[in-house]
Scaffold this motif. Structure first.
Motif, PDB file in Angstrom:
ATOM      1  N   LYS A  98      21.550  13.222  38.615  1.00  0.00           N
ATOM      2  CA  LYS A  98      22.778  12.466  38.766  1.00  0.00           C
ATOM      3  C   LYS A  98      23.067  11.798  37.437  1.00  0.00           C
ATOM      4  CE  LYS A  98      22.584  11.660  43.696  1.00  0.00           C
ATOM      5  NZ  LYS A  98      22.575  10.667  44.779  1.00  0.00           N
ATOM      6  N   LYS A  99      24.330  11.521  37.236  1.00  0.00           N
ATOM      7  CA  LYS A  99      24.719  10.937  35.960  1.00  0.00           C
ATOM      8  C   LYS A  99      24.198   9.506  35.881  1.00  0.00           C
ATOM      9  CE  LYS A  99      28.594  11.353  32.923  1.00  0.00           C
ATOM     10  NZ  LYS A  99      29.954  11.853  32.809  1.00  0.00           N
ATOM     11  N   ARG A 100      23.291   9.246  34.967  1.00  0.00           N
ATOM     12  CA  ARG A 100      22.658   7.930  34.871  1.00  0.00           C
ATOM     13  C   ARG A 100      23.348   7.039  33.856  1.00  0.00           C
ATOM     14  NH1 ARG A 100      18.281   8.070  32.509  1.00  0.00           N
ATOM     15  NH2 ARG A 100      18.184  10.199  31.767  1.00  0.00           N
ATOM     16  N   ARG A 101      24.021   7.659  32.892  1.00  0.00           N
ATOM     17  CA  ARG A 101      24.615   6.908  31.799  1.00  0.00           C
ATOM     18  C   ARG A 101      26.124   6.966  31.858  1.00  0.00           C
ATOM     19  NH1 ARG A 101      20.060   9.344  27.910  1.00  0.00           N
ATOM     20  NH2 ARG A 101      20.308  11.034  29.361  1.00  0.00           N
ATOM     21  N   LYS A 102      26.750   5.955  31.310  1.00  0.00           N
ATOM     22  CA  LYS A 102      28.201   5.982  31.184  1.00  0.00           C
ATOM     23  C   LYS A 102      28.588   6.958  30.081  1.00  0.00           C
ATOM     24  CE  LYS A 102      29.009   1.269  32.817  1.00  0.00           C
ATOM     25  NZ  LYS A 102      29.583  -0.064  32.494  1.00  0.00           N
ATOM     26  N   GLY A 103      29.827   7.471  30.187  1.00  0.00           N
ATOM     27  CA  GLY A 103      30.301   8.449  29.222  1.00  0.00           C
ATOM     28  C   GLY A 103      30.230   7.950  27.796  1.00  0.00           C
ATOM     29  N   ILE A 104      30.557   6.676  27.585  1.00  0.00           N
ATOM     30  CA  ILE A 104      30.563   6.124  26.229  1.00  0.00           C
ATOM     31  C   ILE A 104      29.150   6.082  25.660  1.00  0.00           C
ATOM     32  CG2 ILE A 104      30.356   3.719  26.986  1.00  0.00           C
ATOM     33  CD1 ILE A 104      32.539   5.033  24.093  1.00  0.00           C
ATOM     34  N   VAL A 105      28.148   5.867  26.548  1.00  0.00           N
ATOM     35  CA  VAL A 105      26.747   5.843  26.106  1.00  0.00           C
ATOM     36  C   VAL A 105      26.303   7.249  25.701  1.00  0.00           C
ATOM     37  CG1 VAL A 105      24.365   5.361  26.805  1.00  0.00           C
ATOM     38  CG2 VAL A 105      26.227   3.852  27.549  1.00  0.00           C
ATOM     39  N   ILE A 106      26.675   8.238  26.521  1.00  0.00           N
ATOM     40  CA  ILE A 106      26.335   9.632  26.200  1.00  0.00           C
ATOM     41  C   ILE A 106      26.960  10.017  24.867  1.00  0.00           C
ATOM     42  CG2 ILE A 106      26.549  12.040  26.932  1.00  0.00           C
ATOM     43  CD1 ILE A 106      26.631  11.019  29.818  1.00  0.00           C
ATOM     44  N   MET A 107      28.238   9.680  24.690  1.00  0.00           N
ATOM     45  CA  MET A 107      28.931  10.013  23.449  1.00  0.00           C
ATOM     46  C   MET A 107      28.254   9.341  22.258  1.00  0.00           C
ATOM     47  SD  MET A 107      32.901   9.875  24.705  1.00  0.00           S
ATOM     48  CE  MET A 107      33.561  10.214  23.082  1.00  0.00           C
ATOM     49  N   GLY A 108      27.849   8.086  22.433  1.00  0.00           N
ATOM     50  CA  GLY A 108      27.186   7.371  21.347  1.00  0.00           C
ATOM     51  C   GLY A 108      25.876   8.036  20.938  1.00  0.00           C
ATOM     52  N   GLN A 109      25.105   8.476  21.943  1.00  0.00           N
ATOM     53  CA  GLN A 109      23.825   9.116  21.640  1.00  0.00           C
ATOM     54  C   GLN A 109      24.031  10.486  20.996  1.00  0.00           C
ATOM     55  OE1 GLN A 109      22.202   8.329  25.747  1.00  0.00           O
ATOM     56  NE2 GLN A 109      20.390   7.788  24.583  1.00  0.00           N
ATOM     57  N   LEU A 110      25.055  11.213  21.446  1.00  0.00           N
ATOM     58  CA  LEU A 110      25.344  12.514  20.834  1.00  0.00           C
ATOM     59  C   LEU A 110      25.851  12.343  19.404  1.00  0.00           C
ATOM     60  CD1 LEU A 110      27.052  14.403  23.817  1.00  0.00           C
ATOM     61  CD2 LEU A 110      24.749  14.765  22.923  1.00  0.00           C
ATOM     62  N   ILE A 111      26.665  11.311  19.197  1.00  0.00           N
ATOM     63  CA  ILE A 111      27.173  11.047  17.845  1.00  0.00           C
ATOM     64  C   ILE A 111      26.028  10.691  16.904  1.00  0.00           C
ATOM     65  CG2 ILE A 111      28.558   9.425  16.474  1.00  0.00           C
ATOM     66  CD1 ILE A 111      30.550   9.369  18.829  1.00  0.00           C
ATOM     67  N   GLY A 112      24.991  10.032  17.442  1.00  0.00           N
ATOM     68  CA  GLY A 112      23.841   9.666  16.618  1.00  0.00           C
ATOM     69  C   GLY A 112      23.170  10.865  15.970  1.00  0.00           C
ATOM     70  N   LEU A 113      23.316  12.042  16.587  1.00  0.00           N
ATOM     71  CA  LEU A 113      22.716  13.256  16.025  1.00  0.00           C
ATOM     72  C   LEU A 113      23.473  13.771  14.807  1.00  0.00           C
ATOM     73  CD1 LEU A 113      21.961  15.148  19.370  1.00  0.00           C
ATOM     74  CD2 LEU A 113      20.334  13.884  17.959  1.00  0.00           C
ATOM     75  N   VAL A 114      24.692  13.220  14.570  1.00  0.00           N
ATOM     76  CA  VAL A 114      25.523  13.679  13.452  1.00  0.00           C
ATOM     77  C   VAL A 114      25.050  13.090  12.123  1.00  0.00           C
ATOM     78  CG1 VAL A 114      27.908  13.792  12.576  1.00  0.00           C
ATOM     79  CG2 VAL A 114      27.489  13.898  15.014  1.00  0.00           C
ATOM     80  N   LYS A 115      24.160  12.131  12.154  1.00  0.00           N
ATOM     81  CA  LYS A 115      23.771  11.382  10.957  1.00  0.00           C
ATOM     82  C   LYS A 115      23.480  12.266   9.741  1.00  0.00           C
ATOM     83  CE  LYS A 115      20.788   7.587   9.512  1.00  0.00           C
ATOM     84  NZ  LYS A 115      19.671   6.688   9.899  1.00  0.00           N
ATOM     85  N   PRO A 116      22.739  13.392   9.883  1.00  0.00           N
ATOM     86  CA  PRO A 116      22.471  14.219   8.688  1.00  0.00           C
ATOM     87  C   PRO A 116      23.724  14.834   8.082  1.00  0.00           C
ATOM     88  CG  PRO A 116      20.981  14.783  10.499  1.00  0.00           C
ATOM     89  CD  PRO A 116      22.040  13.899  11.059  1.00  0.00           C
ATOM     90  N   LEU A 117      24.813  14.922   8.857  1.00  0.00           N
ATOM     91  CA  LEU A 117      26.044  15.560   8.379  1.00  0.00           C
ATOM     92  C   LEU A 117      27.201  14.569   8.329  1.00  0.00           C
ATOM     93  CD1 LEU A 117      25.645  18.797  10.529  1.00  0.00           C
ATOM     94  CD2 LEU A 117      25.191  18.593   8.099  1.00  0.00           C
ATOM     95  N   LEU A 118      26.870  13.291   8.135  1.00  0.00           N
ATOM     96  CA  LEU A 118      27.883  12.235   8.211  1.00  0.00           C
ATOM     97  C   LEU A 118      28.973  12.399   7.151  1.00  0.00           C
ATOM     98  CD1 LEU A 118      28.730   9.670   9.677  1.00  0.00           C
ATOM     99  CD2 LEU A 118      27.315   8.360   8.086  1.00  0.00           C
TER     100      LEU A 118
END
Length: 569
Positions: A4-24
Motif C-alpha cells: 500500500k502507498k505508505r508515502r505521500k506523493g511529494i515525499v516520493i518525488m523528493g526521494q526520486l529527485i535525490g537520485l539526480v544529484k550526480p547529474l545536477l
C-alpha cells in the motif's frame, strides 16, 4: 509483495529527485533550455501583438484606407518578421536541447537505479527473497523502473520550467498592470497546481492498485508458462485461460478508472484556461473603458495571458500518468529501503577453514520450530553423513552453515569463530553448496559449470564434469560442452541438472562441501561414481557434509548422524 502507498506523493518525488544529484548540472541546463524555449514560444505571440499595434498606429497616423490598398510600414514589418523567424528557430533548437538533456538524464538514472535494485536484491537474498512473488519482482525490475523514465524525462524539469516561466510571465504581465499579474498568477496556480494535486489525490490509491495488479498478472502468466506441461496433461487449459481473462479484465477496469481521471482533469484544465483567459480579457477591457490602462497594455496583457499557459498545461498533464509513476517509484524505493535479514560481513580478519560445528542451535521459520538444541561437530578432513526423513531439519542446517539465516539461539562456528564474525567473501570461498534443485542459466553447459569458478579453463571444467559423472553424456550432445541448456535447463533431465550442479561444486574446490541430497535423482551407477569422487577428493583438509534420506548414500561417510525433528538421535 502486496504494497500500500505508505508515502505521500511529494515525499516520493523528493526521494526520486535525490537520485539526480550526480547529474545536477545537466538537469539545470535542461531547465534553462526549457525556460528559454517556452519564452521564445510565448513571445512569438506577444511580438505579433506588438507588430499589430505598431501597424495600426501607422495606419491611423497616415489616415490610409486599408481596404483600398492602404499602407504598411515595410521596414518595421521586416524587422519584426526577422525576429519572429529567429524566435521560431530558437524555440525548436532549445526544445530539442531540453529533451536531449532530459532523456540523457533519464536513461542514465534508470541504469543507476537498476544497478541499485540488483544490489538490493543481492543483499536481501536469500532469506528475504525465498518465497517472494517472482513475477512481482520482475515487474519492479522492468516496467516499474521503466515508468520512472516519465518522471526523470518529463516531470522534474517541466515542474521547474513551469515555475520559472510562470514567474517571469507574472512579472511581465504585472509590469503592464499589477492586478493583472496577480490574476495571471492565480490562473497558473489553479491550472498547474490545484487541479493536478486534486486529481492526484483521487487517483493515488488506484494507481498503486493498478501497479500491484499488473505485477500479480505477470506472476500468474509466468507461473502458467512454467506449468504448461501440467496444464495440458490435466486438461486445465480452459480454466487457466479463464483466470487470465478475469485478471486481465479486472486490470482493464482499473485502467478505465485511471483514464476517467485523466479525462476529468483534461476537461477541468481546458475549462480553467478558458475561464482565466476570458476573465483576463473582460477584466482588462473593463479597466480600458475606465481609462485605467491603455489599449496596448490591454491587448498585450490578454495575448500574453492566453499564450503563456503552455508550461503549466504540460505540468497539469503530468498527473495523468503521475499516479502510476509515483506508485512505481514507491515500489522501487520500498525495495531499495528493505533491510536484509542477514547483514554481510566484509572487514574482519581473513578466516582459513579448519572445521565447523553447531552448538545448541535453535531455529524457526516464523512460528515453525525446525531445530531445537541442535549440536554437531564437522571436523576437517572427514566425510560427515546426516541421515533423516524429509522435514527433519537437514537442509535448514546447511543453510545456517552457509549463513543464509542466523540461528535464533546457540552458535554456528567456522574455524572456531562465530560465523557472524567471518567475512562473507571468505565464507563463500571456503564453502561449496549443492542444493536439492539445481538452477541452470540459459547458457551453455560449460558456462553453467563454470559458475563454480569464473575464468576456469575448459580442461578444469571437463575434469569437474568427469568427477560428477556427466562428461560422457555431454560428449554425446551435438555441440558438446557448448550445448545450450534452454531456459531453466528444460532440455535436461533432473538427474543431468543435478550432476551439473555437483560439477560446479567440484570445480569450486572449496575445503567445506555441503551436499543436500546430491544423488536423489540419480541411478545407483552414477551415484556410486560421484560418491567415489567425493571420497577420493576430500584429502586431509576437505570436509564434506553429505545430507540424504538414502541409506546407500551414507556408505562413503566417516561418521553418520541420524536426525529427527531437528535433533540428533
Amino acid at each position: 509483495m502486496e504494497q500500500k502507498k505508505r508515502r505521500k506523493g511529494i515525499v516520493i518525488m523528493g526521494q526520486l529527485i535525490g537520485l539526480v544529484k550526480p547529474l545536477l548540472l545537466l538537469m539545470c541546463l535542461a531547465i534553462l533550455l526549457g525556460v528559454l524555449g517556452y519564452l521564445c514560444a510565448i513571445f512569438l505571440t506577444i511580438l505579433t501583438g506588438y507588430g499589430m499595434l505598431y501597424g495600426l498606429s501607422e495606419i491611423l497616423r497616415q489616415n490610409v484606407d486599408v481596404i483600398e490598398g492602404g499602407f504598411f510600414p515595410s521596414r518595421s514589418f521586416g524587422t519584426i518578421a526577422s525576429i519572429l523567424i529567429v524566435l521560431a528557430i530558437l524555440r525548436g533548437v532549445l526544445h530539442y536541447g531540453e529533451q536531449y538533456c532530459n532523456h540523457f538524464i533519464a536513461f542514465k538514472l534508470l541504469a543507476i537505479i537498476r544497478h541499485k535494485v540488483f544490489a538490493s536484491l543481492r543483499r536481501l537474498c536469500p532469506a528475504k527473497l525465498e518465497g517472494r512473488d517472482k513475477g512481482n519482482l520482475i515487474s519492479i525490475i522492468t516496467s516499474d523502473i521503466e515508468l520512472l523514465e516519465v518522471f526523470y524525462a518529463h516531470t522534474i524539469s517541466p515542474i521547474a520550467i513551469a515555475i520559472l516561466t510562470s514567474l517571469i510571465m507574472v512579472l511581465f504581465i504585472g509590469a503592464q498592470y499589477a492586478p493583472a499579474g496577480i490574476l495571471a498568477l492565480l490562473g497558473y496556480i489553479v491550472v498547474g497546481v490545484v487541479i493536478p494535486v486534486w486529481n492526484g489525490k483521487k487517483g493515488a490509491e488506484e494507481g498503486m492498485q493498478f501497479r500491484n495488479s499488473f505485477g500479480e498478472l505477470n506472476s500468474f502468466i509466468l507461473d502458467s508458462l512454467r506449468g504448461l506441461d501440467e496444464t495440458i496433461q490435466y486438461d486445465k487449459g480452459e480454466e487457466r485461460m479463464k483466470q487470465i481473462d478475469d485478471r486481465s479484465r479486472e486490470l482493464g477496469l482499473m485502467q478505465k478508472k485511471l483514464n476517467r481521471h485523466e479525462a476529468v482533469q483534461g476537461s477541468l484544465t481546458n475549462m480553467a484556461i478558458l475561464l482565466f483567459s476570458f476573465g483576463m480579457l473582460f477584466f482588462m477591457l473593463w479597466k480600458y473603458e475606465r481609462g485605467i490602462v491603455s489599449f496596448d497594455s490591454m491587448l498585450i496583457t490578454v495575448i500574453a495571458m492566453m499564450g503563456s499557459f503552455g508550461p503549466v498545461t504540460a505540468l497539469s498533464n503530468l498527473s495523468n500518468n503521475l499516479n502510476q509513476t509515483l506508485a512505481s517509484g514507491e515500489r522501487v524505493l520500498s525495495l531499495l529501503e528493505e533491510e536484509p535479514q542477514i547483514e554481510e560481513v566484509g572487514e574482519k580478519e581473513q578466516t582459513i577453514f579448519a572445521g565447523a560445528k553447531a552448538e545448541h542451535v535453535d531455529f524457526a521459520y516464523e512460528e515453525e520450530q525446525i531445530l531445537k538444541d541442535y549440536s554437531i561437530e564437522l571436523p576437517r578432513g572427514k566425510v560427515v553423513g546426516i541421515h533423516g526423513a524429509s522435514g527433519s531439519g537437514k537442509s535448514t542446517l546447511l543453510k545456517l552453515l552457509m549463513r543464509f539465516w542466523d540461528a535464533d539461539q546457540g552458535d554456528i562456528r567456522i574455524s572456531g569463530k562465530d560465523i557472524r564474525e567471518v567475512n562473507t567473501k571468505d565464507l563463500r570461498d571456503m564453502e561449496s553448496y549443492v542444493t536439492q534443485e539445481t538452477y541452470l542459466f540459459h547458457d551453455s553447459i560449460a558456462n553453467n559449470i563454470a559458475v563454480g569458478r569464473p575464468g576456469a579453463s575448459r580442461e578444469e571444467i571437463i575434469e569437474a564434469a568427469k568427477k560428477a559423472s556427466i562428461h560422457k553424456f555431454i560428449m554425446t550432445l551435438p555441440n558438446g560442452y557448448d550445448t545450450e541448456v534452454g531456459e531453466l535447463g528444460d532440455t535436461l533431465s533432473g538427474g543431468e541438472k543435478q550432476r551439473i550442479g555437483i560439477a560446479r561444486a567440484f570445480l569450486h574446490d572449496a575445503p567445506f562441501m555441503l551436499l543436500d541430497e546430491p544423488t536423489s535423482n540419480l541411478d545407483s551407477l552414477n551415484e556410486g561414481i560421484i560418491l567415489k569422487s567425493l571420497h577420493e577428493s576430500r584429502g586431509d583438509n576437505k570436509t564434506v557434509v553429505l545430507v540424504s534420506h538414502r541409506k546407500s548414500t551414507m556408505n562413503v561417510t566417516d561418521v553418520i548422524y541420524e536426525m529427527e525433528n531437528g535433533r540428533i538421535c
